[in-house]
Design an enzyme around this catalytic site. Structure first.
Site, PDB file in Angstrom:
ATOM      1  N   SER A 128      21.882 -33.509 -61.665  1.00 35.76           N
ATOM      2  CA  SER A 128      22.020 -32.202 -61.021  1.00 35.76           C
ATOM      3  C   SER A 128      21.645 -31.088 -61.975  1.00 35.76           C
ATOM      4  O   SER A 128      21.645 -31.263 -63.183  1.00 35.76           O
ATOM      5  CB  SER A 128      23.459 -31.985 -60.555  1.00 35.76           C
ATOM      6  N   LYS A 182      26.726 -37.938 -56.607  1.00 36.99           N
ATOM      7  CA  LYS A 182      25.761 -36.834 -56.606  1.00 36.99           C
ATOM      8  C   LYS A 182      25.605 -36.261 -55.186  1.00 36.99           C
ATOM      9  O   LYS A 182      25.493 -35.046 -54.993  1.00 36.99           O
ATOM     10  CB  LYS A 182      24.400 -37.315 -57.140  1.00 36.99           C
ATOM     11  N   HIS A 185      28.520 -34.091 -54.545  1.00 34.27           N
ATOM     12  CA  HIS A 185      28.285 -32.844 -55.284  1.00 34.27           C
ATOM     13  C   HIS A 185      27.428 -31.893 -54.443  1.00 34.27           C
ATOM     14  O   HIS A 185      27.750 -30.720 -54.282  1.00 34.27           O
ATOM     15  CB  HIS A 185      27.588 -33.150 -56.615  1.00 34.27           C
ATOM     16  N   ASN A 186      26.355 -32.416 -53.888  1.00 36.25           N
ATOM     17  CA  ASN A 186      25.474 -31.566 -53.081  1.00 36.25           C
ATOM     18  C   ASN A 186      26.169 -31.069 -51.816  1.00 36.25           C
ATOM     19  O   ASN A 186      25.969 -29.930 -51.400  1.00 36.25           O
ATOM     20  CB  ASN A 186      24.195 -32.313 -52.731  1.00 36.25           C
ATOM     21  N   GLU A 189      28.329 -28.320 -52.751  1.00 35.72           N
ATOM     22  CA  GLU A 189      27.442 -27.182 -53.035  1.00 35.72           C
ATOM     23  C   GLU A 189      27.089 -26.434 -51.731  1.00 35.72           C
ATOM     24  O   GLU A 189      27.134 -25.199 -51.686  1.00 35.72           O
ATOM     25  CB  GLU A 189      26.187 -27.725 -53.726  1.00 35.72           C
TER      26      GLU A 189
HETATM   27  P1  NBP Z   1       8.716 -34.437 -56.433  1.00 28.50           P
HETATM   28  O1  NBP Z   1       9.894 -34.827 -55.660  1.00 28.50           O
HETATM   29  O2  NBP Z   1       7.852 -33.348 -55.941  1.00 28.50           O
HETATM   30  O3  NBP Z   1       7.798 -35.736 -56.645  1.00 28.50           O
HETATM   31  C1  NBP Z   1       6.536 -35.668 -57.287  1.00 28.50           C
HETATM   32  C2  NBP Z   1       6.350 -36.836 -58.229  1.00 28.50           C
HETATM   33  O4  NBP Z   1       6.449 -38.081 -57.523  1.00 28.50           O
HETATM   34  C3  NBP Z   1       4.978 -36.818 -58.869  1.00 28.50           C
HETATM   35  O5  NBP Z   1       5.112 -37.233 -60.211  1.00 28.50           O
HETATM   36  C4  NBP Z   1       4.221 -37.841 -58.028  1.00 28.50           C
HETATM   37  O6  NBP Z   1       3.131 -38.393 -58.690  1.00 28.50           O
HETATM   38  C5  NBP Z   1       5.298 -38.862 -57.846  1.00 28.50           C
HETATM   39  N1  NBP Z   1       5.005 -39.877 -56.822  1.00 28.50           N
HETATM   40  C6  NBP Z   1       4.959 -39.781 -55.469  1.00 28.50           C
HETATM   41 BR1  NBP Z   1       5.171 -38.226 -54.549  1.00 28.50          BR
HETATM   42  N2  NBP Z   1       4.667 -40.932 -54.855  1.00 28.50           N
HETATM   43  C7  NBP Z   1       4.503 -41.802 -55.849  1.00 28.50           C
HETATM   44  C8  NBP Z   1       4.158 -43.185 -55.868  1.00 28.50           C
HETATM   45  N3  NBP Z   1       3.974 -43.861 -54.730  1.00 28.50           N
HETATM   46  N4  NBP Z   1       4.051 -43.790 -57.065  1.00 28.50           N
HETATM   47  C9  NBP Z   1       4.240 -43.103 -58.198  1.00 28.50           C
HETATM   48  N5  NBP Z   1       4.577 -41.804 -58.251  1.00 28.50           N
HETATM   49  C10 NBP Z   1       4.696 -41.160 -57.088  1.00 28.50           C
HETATM   50  O7  NBP Z   1       9.137 -34.113 -57.953  1.00 28.50           O
HETATM   51  P2  NBP Z   1      10.365 -33.255 -58.524  1.00 28.50           P
HETATM   52  O8  NBP Z   1      10.574 -32.006 -57.760  1.00 28.50           O
HETATM   53  O9  NBP Z   1      10.126 -33.179 -59.988  1.00 28.50           O
HETATM   54  O10 NBP Z   1      11.636 -34.188 -58.250  1.00 28.50           O
HETATM   55  C11 NBP Z   1      11.750 -35.501 -58.765  1.00 28.50           C
HETATM   56  C12 NBP Z   1      13.036 -36.121 -58.266  1.00 28.50           C
HETATM   57  O11 NBP Z   1      14.141 -35.366 -58.745  1.00 28.50           O
HETATM   58  C13 NBP Z   1      13.189 -36.151 -56.746  1.00 28.50           C
HETATM   59  O12 NBP Z   1      13.810 -37.338 -56.360  1.00 28.50           O
HETATM   60  C14 NBP Z   1      14.072 -34.978 -56.455  1.00 28.50           C
HETATM   61  O13 NBP Z   1      14.788 -35.142 -55.244  1.00 28.50           O
HETATM   62  C15 NBP Z   1      14.983 -34.983 -57.655  1.00 28.50           C
HETATM   63  N6  NBP Z   1      15.593 -33.690 -57.950  1.00 28.50           N
HETATM   64  C16 NBP Z   1      14.884 -32.544 -57.904  1.00 28.50           C
HETATM   65  C17 NBP Z   1      15.475 -31.326 -58.203  1.00 28.50           C
HETATM   66  C18 NBP Z   1      14.690 -30.065 -58.198  1.00 28.50           C
HETATM   67  O14 NBP Z   1      15.282 -29.002 -58.457  1.00 28.50           O
HETATM   68  N7  NBP Z   1      13.394 -30.090 -57.955  1.00 28.50           N
HETATM   69  C19 NBP Z   1      16.816 -31.297 -58.557  1.00 28.50           C
HETATM   70  C20 NBP Z   1      17.530 -32.476 -58.606  1.00 28.50           C
HETATM   71  C21 NBP Z   1      16.898 -33.668 -58.306  1.00 28.50           C
HETATM   72  P3  NBP Z   1       1.668 -37.710 -58.507  1.00 28.50           P
HETATM   73  O15 NBP Z   1       1.609 -36.615 -59.536  1.00 28.50           O
HETATM   74  O16 NBP Z   1       0.728 -38.822 -58.815  1.00 28.50           O
HETATM   75  O17 NBP Z   1       1.555 -37.206 -57.104  1.00 28.50           O
END
Ligand code: NBP
Length: 479
Positions: A128, A182, A185-186, A189
């Site tokens: 988180s 988690k 938590h959400n 939130e």
């Molecule tokens: P995203 O959720 O936008 O995912 C993008 C990433 O996933 C890229 O690296 C992409 O690779 C990869 N990907 C996908 Br889409 N399909 C794939 C596949 N079949 N094989 C390999 N890689 C693949 O990224 P994020 O916003 O950084 O979030 C990452 C995780 O963290 C998520 O589960 C999200 O729910 C969680 N999270 C996010 C936040 C936040 O604030 N954003 C907070 C807490 C948790 P590519 O570059 O090749 O397309």
């Protein structure tokens, strides 16, 4: 040179987590992303991190020292399964795969079971704190086996947020326990945000204060028992002025709230477990209602209260709203912890509630002073049946309840929606009621479905012959 930890998925969360890991003494970090461009950007923008960049899963595995430990940060769902399938091919028994994405805990249970067959450890870890947390220290909620925690624990402790000298990470429980917590938590939130939004709306419509003036009120609240990240950022959002129109930004933002689904998961799971998380549910539904423009437009001319409404004593009203917010917040957390207890029982997890409150004190969205009180409550009485009944919270609600009732009554009278405030109060009154009309519901169920009922004055199960002579018989089998 080999890396001791790797990250797969280099979008914003993965990149920041990789940089966080690399900045800690003793870590060398291997990185891999499906699309090479993201890896290239990361390593060229952050040479100081000393990343070992891999172009394939084979290269990634070869760059890690045994036992290999990799954190997956990709889009939750199919992306996670795809990465796991590839890693399992190149990893060996004893290695550790961590899913740091927002996975549904039942997916994590399924994945853990499947990966375990290969001898590789699988750990679902809730992370988180958004982008900022990933970079500077998140709150981390790992599940998985105790063996995996031995290797992983020190690494996660090194990157987690620190609250009052303690890292915001603990081994929550086996398999899906981390992602379950988690999820809760959400959910909390969502409730916290909705309650703050209702407080703002009531104060604004009740007193006519401007968003900037209300920002000052929230900033003031943030010095007391309500002190929290969400109250702090609320003040900042309310103070923001739109550059284009000169209006408060909050007045030009479209009032339709989005959601990524974790709040809905919390409520769906609560329904399955039979736990009334009414505050969280109302928060999820309030976002749904806001995002129905056609219905809202069609209903816009429905009548509201006939009396006009103004607050006589604005200062008193603001103080009442503050108390209503605090009491409702206690209920939301109490309900969230009820769901943790029920989930732990259902899935066989040994979750330390006090530890959960502790690791939420830093690095996450619901971080708040108040969490210390929850830790203390569970330390005093680990078998506490409802958080709201702990001495500290009992006193807090007793002190706030008159104000809370005035606010809910005022909102109803004025026609201002307060779903989270009012449902929390109803829950509180339901919990403390001597008798509930559930007795009548049992009578109705027995009438139309012969569902039987129990009596307050003797053992057994009974049925009234409603369509016969209306005498009562002792029922042998239940329907
Ligand atoms: P995203 O959720 O936008 O995912 C993008 C990433 O996933 C890229 O690296 C992409 O690779 C990869 N990907 C996908 Br889409 N399909 C794939 C596949 N079949 N094989 C390999 N890689 C693949 O990224 P994020 O916003 O950084 O979030 C990452 C995780 O963290 C998520 O589960 C999200 O729910 C969680 N999270 C996010 C936040 C936040 O604030 N954003 C907070 C807490 C948790 P590519 O570059 O090749 O397309």
């Amino acid at each position: 040179e080999q890396a001791n930890i790797g990250v797969v998925g280099l979008a914003v969360m993965g990149s920041n987590l990789a940089r966080n890991l690399a900045s800690r003494e003793g870590n060398t970090v291997a990185v891999f992303n499906r699309t090479w461009e993201k890896t290239e950007t990361l390593i060229s923008e952050h040479p100081e991190a000393g990343f070992i960049a891999a172009k394939s899963y084979e290269e990634f595995a070869a760059s890690l020292s045994a036992p290999r430990t990799a954190i997956i940060m990709v889009k939750a769902g199919r992306g996670t399964d795809a990465v796991i399938d590839e890693l399992v091919k190149v990893f060996e028994p004893g290695d550790i795969i961590v899913d740091g994405g927002n996975a549904l805990f039942t997916d994590t249970i399924r994945r853990e079971k499947a990966v375990r067959e290969t001898g590789i450890n699988f750990v679902g870890a809730g992370i988180s704190g958004g982008e900022e947390g990933a970079l500077n220290g998140p709150s981390i909620m790992p599940g998985g086996s105790a063996e995996a925690w031995e290797t992983l624990g020190p690494i996660l402790k090194s990157i987690a947020a620190v609250a009052e000298g303690e890292p915001c990470v603990t081994h929550v429980g086996t398999d899906g326990a981390g992602h379950f917590v988690k999820m809760i938590h959400n959910g909390i939130e969502y409730a916290d945000m909705q309650l703050i939004a209702e407080a703002y709306d009531l104060i604004r419509r009740g007193t006519g204060k401007s968003p900037a003036e209300i920002a000052d009120i929230f900033a003031e609240w943030n010095t007391g028992e309500l002190e929290s990240y969400l109250i702090e950022i609320t003040a900042e959002v309310l103070r923001q002025v739109d550059a284009e129109t000169g209006k408060p930004l909050v007045d030009v933002i479209l009032d339709q709230a989005g959601a990524k689904g974790t709040g809905a998961w919390t409520v769906q799971t609560a329904l399955d477990l039979g736990i009334p998380v009414s505050g969280i549910a109302e928060a999820v539904f309030a976002r749904s209602l806001s995002s129905k423009p056609a219905q809202r437009a069609a209903a816009a001319d429905l009548p509201g209260p006939s009396d006009s409404w103004t607050v006589d004593d604005p200062e008193q009203f603001v103080s009442d709203v503050q108390k209503a917010l605090y009491a409702s917040k206690i209920i939301a957390y109490s309900q969230g912890f009820d769901e943790i207890v029920a989930g732990a029982e259902q899935y066989g997890w040994d979750i330390q509630k006090g530890e959960i409150a502790k690791i939420w004190r830093g690095g996450c969205i619901i971080r708040a002073r108040f969490l210390n009180r929850i830790t203390e409550a569970y330390a005093e009485d680990p078998g506490l049946v409802a958080l709201v009944t702990a001495p500290f919270f009992r006193d807090a609600v007793a002190e706030a309840q008159d104000a809370w009732r005035r606010v809910v009554a005022t909102a109803a009278h004025a026609g201002i929606p307060s779903p989270a405030f009012s449902s929390s109060l109803s829950y509180y009154d339901g919990l403390r009621a001597d008798r509930l009309p559930a007795a009548l519901v049992q009578g109705q169920r027995d009438f139309f479905g012969a569902h039987t009922y129990r009596r307050i004055d003797k053992e057994g199960t009974f049925h009234t012959l409603w369509s016969g002579d209306r005498t009562e018989i002792e029922a042998t089998d239940t329907h």
